[in-house]
Design a protein around this motif. Structure first.
Motif, PDB file in Angstrom:
ATOM      1  N   HIS A 261       0.811  -1.368   0.067  1.00  0.00           N
ATOM      2  CA  HIS A 261      -0.042  -0.213   0.041  1.00  0.00           C
ATOM      3  C   HIS A 261       0.922   1.246   0.063  1.00  0.00           C
ATOM      4  CE1 HIS A 261      -3.648  -2.371   0.673  1.00  0.00           C
ATOM      5  NE2 HIS A 261      -3.242  -2.779   1.728  1.00  0.00           N
TER       6      HIS A 261
ATOM      7  N   ARG B 203       2.753   7.938   6.924  1.00  0.00           N
ATOM      8  CA  ARG B 203       3.145   6.452   7.316  1.00  0.00           C
ATOM      9  C   ARG B 203       3.651   5.885   5.747  1.00  0.00           C
ATOM     10  NH1 ARG B 203      -0.685   1.478   7.491  1.00  0.00           N
ATOM     11  NH2 ARG B 203       0.313   0.544   9.117  1.00  0.00           N
TER      12      ARG B 203
ATOM     13  N   ALA C 108       1.903  -5.013   3.079  1.00  0.00           N
ATOM     14  CA  ALA C 108       0.794  -5.737   3.494  1.00  0.00           C
ATOM     15  C   ALA C 108       0.920  -7.146   3.418  1.00  0.00           C
ATOM     16  CB  ALA C 108      -0.578  -5.184   3.249  1.00  0.00           C
TER      17      ALA C 108
ATOM     18  N   SER D 278      -4.984  -9.132  14.059  1.00  0.00           N
ATOM     19  CA  SER D 278      -5.494  -8.108  12.984  1.00  0.00           C
ATOM     20  C   SER D 278      -4.143  -7.281  12.726  1.00  0.00           C
ATOM     21  CB  SER D 278      -5.946  -7.126  14.083  1.00  0.00           C
ATOM     22  OG  SER D 278      -6.547  -6.017  13.446  1.00  0.00           O
ATOM     23  N   GLY D 279      -4.248  -6.973  11.098  1.00  0.00           N
ATOM     24  CA  GLY D 279      -3.183  -6.198  10.435  1.00  0.00           C
ATOM     25  C   GLY D 279      -2.217  -6.905   9.833  1.00  0.00           C
ATOM     26  N   CYS D 280      -2.380  -8.172   9.837  1.00  0.00           N
ATOM     27  CA  CYS D 280      -1.377  -9.316   9.260  1.00  0.00           C
ATOM     28  C   CYS D 280      -1.326  -9.389   7.802  1.00  0.00           C
ATOM     29  CB  CYS D 280      -1.427 -10.479   9.963  1.00  0.00           C
ATOM     30  SG  CYS D 280      -2.718 -11.381   9.288  1.00  0.00           S
ATOM     31  N   GLY D 281      -2.517  -8.739   7.066  1.00  0.00           N
ATOM     32  CA  GLY D 281      -2.758  -8.844   5.466  1.00  0.00           C
ATOM     33  C   GLY D 281      -3.764  -9.549   4.944  1.00  0.00           C
ATOM     34  N   LYS D 282      -4.572 -10.187   6.049  1.00  0.00           N
ATOM     35  CA  LYS D 282      -5.439 -11.182   5.604  1.00  0.00           C
ATOM     36  C   LYS D 282      -6.564 -10.555   4.513  1.00  0.00           C
ATOM     37  CE  LYS D 282      -7.159 -11.825   9.476  1.00  0.00           C
ATOM     38  NZ  LYS D 282      -6.516 -10.800  10.577  1.00  0.00           N
ATOM     39  N   SER D 283      -6.951  -9.469   4.822  1.00  0.00           N
ATOM     40  CA  SER D 283      -8.117  -8.875   3.891  1.00  0.00           C
ATOM     41  C   SER D 283      -7.347  -8.277   2.587  1.00  0.00           C
ATOM     42  CB  SER D 283      -8.819  -7.642   4.615  1.00  0.00           C
ATOM     43  OG  SER D 283      -9.510  -8.189   5.777  1.00  0.00           O
ATOM     44  N   THR D 284      -6.155  -7.640   2.710  1.00  0.00           N
ATOM     45  CA  THR D 284      -5.406  -7.530   1.664  1.00  0.00           C
ATOM     46  C   THR D 284      -5.276  -8.588   0.540  1.00  0.00           C
ATOM     47  OG1 THR D 284      -4.447  -5.615   2.992  1.00  0.00           O
ATOM     48  CG2 THR D 284      -3.369  -6.144   0.650  1.00  0.00           C
TER      49      THR D 284
ATOM     50  N   GLU E 151     -13.751 -13.054   7.424  1.00  0.00           N
ATOM     51  CA  GLU E 151     -14.332 -12.834   8.501  1.00  0.00           C
ATOM     52  C   GLU E 151     -15.887 -12.980   8.688  1.00  0.00           C
ATOM     53  OE1 GLU E 151     -12.402 -12.488  11.648  1.00  0.00           O
ATOM     54  OE2 GLU E 151     -10.745 -11.149  10.971  1.00  0.00           O
TER      55      GLU E 151
ATOM     56  N   PRO F  40       3.673  -3.276   9.081  1.00  0.00           N
ATOM     57  CA  PRO F  40       4.202  -3.503   7.674  1.00  0.00           C
ATOM     58  C   PRO F  40       4.820  -2.472   7.222  1.00  0.00           C
ATOM     59  CG  PRO F  40       1.560  -3.188   7.558  1.00  0.00           C
ATOM     60  CD  PRO F  40       2.215  -3.009   9.384  1.00  0.00           C
TER      61      PRO F  40
HETATM   62  N1  LIG Z   1      -5.713   1.234   1.625  1.00  0.00           N
HETATM   63  C1  LIG Z   1      -4.659   0.978   2.442  1.00  0.00           C
HETATM   64  N2  LIG Z   1      -3.526   1.909   2.525  1.00  0.00           N
HETATM   65  C2  LIG Z   1      -2.776   2.011   3.410  1.00  0.00           C
HETATM   66  N3  LIG Z   1      -2.399   0.774   4.076  1.00  0.00           N
HETATM   67  C3  LIG Z   1      -3.642  -0.256   4.216  1.00  0.00           C
HETATM   68  C4  LIG Z   1      -4.520  -0.309   3.288  1.00  0.00           C
HETATM   69  N4  LIG Z   1      -5.031  -1.249   3.719  1.00  0.00           N
HETATM   70  C5  LIG Z   1      -4.489  -1.833   4.362  1.00  0.00           C
HETATM   71  N5  LIG Z   1      -3.564  -1.049   4.774  1.00  0.00           N
HETATM   72  C6  LIG Z   1      -2.393  -1.680   5.940  1.00  0.00           C
HETATM   73  O1  LIG Z   1      -2.177  -2.989   5.605  1.00  0.00           O
HETATM   74  C7  LIG Z   1      -2.059  -3.655   6.667  1.00  0.00           C
HETATM   75  C8  LIG Z   1      -2.764  -5.003   6.548  1.00  0.00           C
HETATM   76  O2  LIG Z   1      -4.148  -4.703   6.597  1.00  0.00           O
HETATM   77  P1  LIG Z   1      -5.308  -5.876   6.439  1.00  0.00           P
HETATM   78  O3  LIG Z   1      -6.586  -4.837   6.469  1.00  0.00           O
HETATM   79  O4  LIG Z   1      -5.046  -6.369   5.249  1.00  0.00           O
HETATM   80  O5  LIG Z   1      -5.107  -6.490   7.652  1.00  0.00           O
HETATM   81  P2  LIG Z   1      -6.193  -7.766   8.210  1.00  0.00           P
HETATM   82  O6  LIG Z   1      -5.244  -8.927   8.552  1.00  0.00           O
HETATM   83  O7  LIG Z   1      -7.385  -8.144   7.389  1.00  0.00           O
HETATM   84  O8  LIG Z   1      -6.613  -7.133   9.702  1.00  0.00           O
HETATM   85  P3  LIG Z   1      -8.020  -7.256  10.424  1.00  0.00           P
HETATM   86  O9  LIG Z   1      -7.930  -8.467  11.134  1.00  0.00           O
HETATM   87  O10 LIG Z   1      -7.912  -6.234  11.346  1.00  0.00           O
HETATM   88  O11 LIG Z   1      -9.094  -7.180   9.529  1.00  0.00           O
HETATM   89  C9  LIG Z   1      -2.638  -2.924   7.950  1.00  0.00           C
HETATM   90  O12 LIG Z   1      -1.128  -2.577   8.482  1.00  0.00           O
HETATM   91  C10 LIG Z   1      -3.361  -1.756   7.217  1.00  0.00           C
HETATM   92  O13 LIG Z   1      -2.908  -0.865   8.279  1.00  0.00           O
END
Ligand SMILES: Nc1ncnc2c1ncn2[C@@H]1O[C@H](COP(=O)(O)OP(=O)(O)OP(=O)(O)O)[C@@H](O)[C@H]1O
Ligand code: SF4
Ligand SMILES: [Mg+2]
Length: 344
Positions: free
Chosen positions: A25, A31, A36, A56-62, A185, A282
């Motif tokens: 990202h 930042r 991610a 949370s934040g480990c990159g699953k949704s990305t 989720e 990240p």
């Molecule tokens: N559009 C974006 N721009 C900048 N950083 C982003 C963006 N989307 C996600 N991030 C960052 O990328 C990292 C991974 O985010 P992501 O949403 O993939 O995590 P996650 O594992 O799904 O978390 P959660 O369990 O909280 O849903 C996080 O540090 C988040 O802040």
């Protein structure tokens, strides 16, 4: 001469695969760029349910968004049925009929002004599947467990429970006869009482329709109920993967063990392993093994052996998508250290 795929090759080809996939990202609001997803290999076989687990934040949704083609990877590939994804608008539209995303909050996914029929018909209309649309919608609702469908079609989201709303969302997915469902989720916003029902529905869809699924969660315990295989993600990378039995009963990576140790075992001497150190960031991935600032196993290495162990400097190989194992070079294979036993 070009080699032709044998039926066995085709059967063994994952339906969906991430190959050395990275998503960065861009820097924003002071930042730095966030890595991610940082070199992920992951495969989902035909009729297979894979659980993707991590905090949370480990990159699953990305990663989930990259797999459905909503985010273009910075590096690496998404492959569907062995072919790299084509990011042209036309190809993506066709792809999304086969690989569908289900999000955590069904209330947010549904338009409050649209009744159940129109919500489920949305995808088929977008794909110009007008012939036999009422049958398609009713059939999809019945498959999603909303029976008889006639009782639901004219209701609006506020007239449904959270579990019923998630079934409508899943009905909308099924109306397109997809091959893969990526569920981010899918039960996190639901009451404990209906979580099991939605998970059972996903299992039934695998058994009856051969649907493949990636189910994203931060709860490793959920994998036990639903998955064939588990991938554990830490700071953008899969650090352990294998069958449910391998990962949950014989976990190797200290991070997997820490996640498992917070699931109460009922044993008198049960103690969770609390993860210490800063939450992972990240924008600043540590050198060497990215887990080393929080790793109890590394912390326990005597000073005299630290230069050899070198967790803070030695890069670890990335796990291949078809391999089982853990990205740790100090593997602890002592069964006494496994937090769960066969009696689970
Ligand atoms: N559009 C974006 N721009 C900048 N950083 C982003 C963006 N989307 C996600 N991030 C960052 O990328 C990292 C991974 O985010 P992501 O949403 O993939 O995590 P996650 O594992 O799904 O978390 P959660 O369990 O909280 O849903 C996080 O540090 C988040 O802040
Ligand atoms: S390589 Fe070292 S720091 Fe990384 S998980 Fe293994 S023991 Fe811990
Ligand atoms: Mg997420």
């Amino acid at each position: 001469m070009t080699a032709t795929a044998s039926p066995d090759d085709t059967r063994n080809t994952p339906v969906l695969e991430a190959r050395d996939l990275s998503v960065v990202h861009p820097a924003s609001r002071g930042r730095g760029p966030a890595r991610a997803v940082d070199g992920v290999n992951l495969s989902i076989g035909r009729g297979e349910i894979v659980a993707l687990i991590g905090e949370s934040g480990c990159g699953k949704s990305t990663l989930a968004r990259a797999l459905v083609g909503l985010t273009k990877p910075t590096h690496g590939q998404v492959r569907y049925q062995g072919t790299p994804l084509d990011y042209s608008a036309k190809a993506l539209k066709a792809y999304r009929r086969h690989v569908q995303l289900v999000l955590q909050d069904p209330g947010g996914a549904l338009n409050p002004k649209q009744n159940v029929y129109d919500a489920v018909a949305l995808g088929p209309r977008l794909h110009k599947l007008h012939d036999g649309l009422p049958d398609r919608v009713h059939h999809a609702l019945a498959r999603a467990g909303l029976r008889p469908p006639e009782d639901f079609v004219s209701r609006y989201p506020h007239e449904l429970s959270g579990g019923q709303q998630q079934r409508v969302v899943i009905g909308g997915v099924l109306a397109l006869d997809p091959q893969v469902m990526i569920a981010d989720e899918p039960v996190a916003s639901l009451d404990a009482s209906v979580r099991g029902e939605i998970l059972k529905l996903i299992l039934r869809l695998r058994d009856e329709l051969g649907l493949s699924a990636l189910v994203v969660s931060h709860d490793l315990g959920l994998a036990w109920n639903i998955a064939d295989r588990v991938a554990v993600m830490y700071l953008g990378r899969v650090v352990e993967q294998g069958t449910v039995e391998e990962v949950l009963l014989r976990p190797k990576h200290p991070y997997t063990r820490a996640l498992l140790s917070v699931v109460p075992s009922g044993a008198e001497d049960w103690r969770p392993t609390l993860l210490t150190g800063e939450p992972p960031d990240p924008t600043a991935i540590p050198s060497g093994c990215r887990f080393h600032p929080r790793c109890g196993r590394w912390a326990a290495v005597p000073e005299a052996e630290r230069a050899d162990a070198a967790c803070d400097r030695r890069e670890l190989p990335v796990l291949a998508s078809d391999s089982a194992g853990a990205a740790c070079h100090l593997l602890d294979t002592n069964p006494a250290n496994h937090p769960l036993t066969e009696t689970v």
